[in-house]
Scaffold this active site. Sequence first.
Site, PDB file in Angstrom:
ATOM      1  CG  ASP A  23      -0.307  -0.153   2.521  1.00  0.00           C
ATOM      2  OD1 ASP A  23       0.888  -0.478   2.563  1.00  0.00           O
ATOM      3  OD2 ASP A  23      -0.983   0.017   3.555  1.00  0.00           O
ATOM      4  CG  HIS A 208       7.558  -2.610  10.806  1.00  0.00           C
ATOM      5  ND1 HIS A 208       7.023  -3.673  10.113  1.00  0.00           N
ATOM      6  CD2 HIS A 208       7.728  -1.612   9.895  1.00  0.00           C
ATOM      7  CE1 HIS A 208       6.857  -3.337   8.839  1.00  0.00           C
ATOM      8  NE2 HIS A 208       7.277  -2.093   8.679  1.00  0.00           N
ATOM      9  CD  GLU A 211      10.056   2.837  10.886  1.00  0.00           C
ATOM     10  OE1 GLU A 211       9.925   3.525   9.868  1.00  0.00           O
ATOM     11  OE2 GLU A 211       9.242   1.946  11.223  1.00  0.00           O
ATOM     12  CG  ASP A 300       9.415   1.554   4.707  1.00  0.00           C
ATOM     13  OD1 ASP A 300       8.662   0.573   4.885  1.00  0.00           O
ATOM     14  OD2 ASP A 300       9.514   2.475   5.537  1.00  0.00           O
TER      15      ASP A 300
END
Length: 363
Positions: A23, A208, A211, A300
């Site tokens: 997306d 994840h 970050e 990413d």
Amino acid sequence: MTTELDLGSIRHAPKVLLHDHLDGGLRPDTVLELAERAGYRELPADEPVALADWFRTAAHSGSLERYLQPFAHTVAVMQTAEALHRVAYECVRDLAADAVVYAEVRFAPELHLAAGLTLPQVVEAVLAGFAAGQQDAAAAGTPIVVRTLVTAMRHAARSLDIAELAIDYRDRGVCGFDIAGAEAGHPPTRHLDAFEHIREYNGHSTIHAGEAFGLPSIHEALAFCGADRLGHGVRIVDDITEAADGGQRLGRLAALVRDNRVPLELCPSSNVQTGAVPSFAEHPFDLLARLRFRVTVNTDNRLMSDTSMSREMLRLVETFGYGWADLQRFTINAMKSAFYPFDQRLALIDDVIKPRYAVLIGG
């Protein structure tokens, strides 16, 4: 004679991509067309160039939470099987055109239920799009292997459902499980039942972590959730200090990550946009590479960061002075780290990546 290292030549180099969001990589004209079909009237621009510029500008926000806000528009136009199939198909063709030979593209099935699709229907639409894209890419002379990671949103409560999807579809193109979203206040240990399900059935996971949040996020991802890889993981640099002799001293967590060859899915341009690092020149990619962490290069979100694998590699070359041998090492690092059978990983390394880099290195 070595081939000149520029964007044109890098585009011909074989690449491996482990961290790319479905997306976050739509073509701007596709967003506009899907919005028109869906009757979605909230887009901030009505022509492709202006829309692409808006996404890039909005994502360059300095915080992960603000960086994620533009995704409301792309997710909004990905609510039907037809839209998901198209976006997945175009993703494959775009990556193949950039000489990506293997990719793992992730998406969150729970975000695509607004029009009545079920979780399995969402996954099947995406997998069908990937399959069609791979078939047409091969026919066009740009073969690529694309697998998917299903992602659970860390602020929601559907992670076990998504983990079950990862196992149910693992022989049909789903290669692993992931959690994503705002890190602060949403530690990975809130989803232990999902990670226990993955481990019970010998599945793969990436998280994840490291970050927007620091070392505790990385520690939990590895020690409690059993992650195979770290999505971003850039904050591992917080556990590296300068030694008295001018070298670098690794703390216990950093040493564990390096010694156990835990892959770091580094996304330099995105890390600058979210404020994880101040600038591309200050990105710890080079430090981690010199210290022999298993660093990999990733996009990413290609739309949000206005990037591609070739552009990410060029920026690394221009910033840190890398050569073809370095790019080959980062590519092999990624292929070694893929959630793909060992013999097939080895075949891509020995039969595709090394021979094609040999031509570039040798001219």
